[in-house]
Design a protein around this motif. Structure first.
Motif, PDB file in Angstrom:
ATOM      1  N   GLU A  68       1.026  -1.227   0.286  1.00 49.58           N
ATOM      2  CA  GLU A  68      -0.447  -0.197   0.441  1.00 49.58           C
ATOM      3  C   GLU A  68       0.686   1.173  -0.214  1.00 49.58           C
ATOM      4  OE1 GLU A  68      -3.621   1.655   2.640  1.00 49.58           O
ATOM      5  OE2 GLU A  68      -3.190   0.073   2.955  1.00 49.58           O
ATOM      6  N   ARG A 128      -4.218   6.650  -2.184  1.00 50.53           N
ATOM      7  CA  ARG A 128      -4.027   5.839  -1.588  1.00 50.53           C
ATOM      8  C   ARG A 128      -3.702   4.081  -2.516  1.00 50.53           C
ATOM      9  NH1 ARG A 128      -8.150   2.468   2.886  1.00 50.53           N
ATOM     10  NH2 ARG A 128      -6.870   0.601   3.301  1.00 50.53           N
ATOM     11  N   PRO A 136      -8.721   5.929  -2.705  1.00 52.24           N
ATOM     12  CA  PRO A 136      -8.729   4.630  -2.839  1.00 52.24           C
ATOM     13  C   PRO A 136      -8.444   4.488  -4.760  1.00 52.24           C
ATOM     14  CG  PRO A 136     -10.786   5.020  -2.297  1.00 52.24           C
ATOM     15  CD  PRO A 136     -10.289   6.226  -1.821  1.00 52.24           C
ATOM     16  N   GLY A 192      -1.087   6.437   2.933  1.00 50.17           N
ATOM     17  CA  GLY A 192      -2.490   5.590   3.699  1.00 50.17           C
ATOM     18  C   GLY A 192      -4.194   6.655   3.416  1.00 50.17           C
ATOM     19  N   THR A 193      -3.851   7.421   3.192  1.00 49.92           N
ATOM     20  CA  THR A 193      -5.226   8.086   3.270  1.00 49.92           C
ATOM     21  C   THR A 193      -5.658   8.751   1.320  1.00 49.92           C
ATOM     22  OG1 THR A 193      -4.404  10.506   3.323  1.00 49.92           O
ATOM     23  CG2 THR A 193      -4.848   8.668   5.081  1.00 49.92           C
TER      24      THR A 193
END
Length: 302
Positions: free
Chosen positions: A34, A67, A41, A37-38
């Motif tokens: 990933e 993300r 997506p 984190g924000t």
């Protein structure tokens, strides 16, 4: 849970921006890398002969606000090998189950090569889960026979991969085959790949040989007959889609990208000049720009 082979002891390619975890997803486990984190997506689906690291150059081109969820497909990279589950419907179930596990109702979708083929299956099966779709170096589900048939010879290498005994032996014991494909399928090998990247993907493919061979074989058993029957003609693509191809792609040539407009609500095709079959590697700037173009309008929705 299906039996699997644990290969987590293989060292990961170094990328300090990526965070890694293993997730129980439906009937299997998937390794997920990933980036960020924000933000909006995006589900990023890799192709052959790669894994999550296929997206590292694209990730480097995207600023904050995205993300990137980059799983290894079942049996690829660091996702365990299972005995079955390599047909497109099963892989689509894996992807949707991953979104459920992450608590994501709707995401942007990006796919390359086999990941792009899977992406089309996902958009047709569960369009409500995707805000848009960026497909890289892959024909759509409605190919024109007059464009495909003269170019079937370009898929010669699949004969060394798809058959159960031969394919696994070639992939596991002949890393030069994978290295050749990586170099042959880009416009400028010296500019596209480092020696370390080629070595990594050759080693990863050797480890993933049963999964790779099974993926290709399931395509022969299920997808080719469906193409001949024209099964997809009964379906419509409702997810806004941008199909990005390489002008010098010698696997999926530009003529194979046209002809799907009548089956889609919103589908655009664009070629990247002087680029081959690995756009995330050869032209990460153009891929990142396409991501910003396609998914920025949905930033507030997801």
């Amino acid at each position: 849970m299906a039996p699997h082979t644990d290969r987590t002891d293989r060292p990961l390619p170094k990328d300090e921006r990526a965070e890694h975890r293993m997730l129980d997803v439906g009937s299997t486990r998937l390794h997920l890398a990933e980036y960020g984190g924000t933000g909006t997506p995006l589900l990023m689906l890799h192709g052959f002969p790669q894994h999550w690291y296929a997206w590292h150059k694209v990730a480097g081109q995207l600023s904050d606000g995205y993300r990137l969820l980059s799983p290894d497909l079942r049996g690829f990279g660091w996702s365990p090998i299972t005995r079955r589950g390599y047909d497109m419907d099963s892989l689509a179930e894996d992807a949707l189950a991953l979104l459920d596990t992450l608590g994501l109702e709707r995401v942007g979708l990006v796919g390359h090569d086999w990941g792009a083929h899977l992406g089309f299956r996902l958009c047709l099966r569960a369009p409500e889960r995707f805000t848009g779709y960026l497909a890289l170096n892959m024909t759509h589900p409605w190919p024109r026979h007059r464009a495909v048939l003269p170019n079937l010879w370009r898929l010669w290498y699949t004969a060394f991969v798809e058959y159960p005994v031969l394919g696994r032996a070639v992939l596991r014991h002949w890393p030069g085959f994978t290295r050749f494909l990586l170099r042959h399928q880009v416009a400028d090998p010296a500019a596209a790949w480092t020696q370390a990247e080629i070595a990594e993907y050759a080693a990863a493919t050797a480890h993933s040989a049963p999964a790779v061979q099974s993926l290709f074989w399931q395509y022969v058993l299920h997808d080719i007959p469906a193409l001949v029957r024209g099964t997809a003609r009964r379906q419509r693509l409702t997810v806004p889609t941008l199909l990005l191809g390489g002008e010098r792609d010698n696997v999926v040539v530009p003529s194979m990208l046209a002809g799907a407009e009548r089956y889609a609500d919103e589908l655009r095709v664009r070629l990247v000049p002087a680029a081959g079959h690995h756009l995330p590697q050869e032209r990460p700037e153009e891929v990142a720009e396409a991501i910003r173009e396609l998914f920025a309008p949905f930033a507030e929705e997801v």
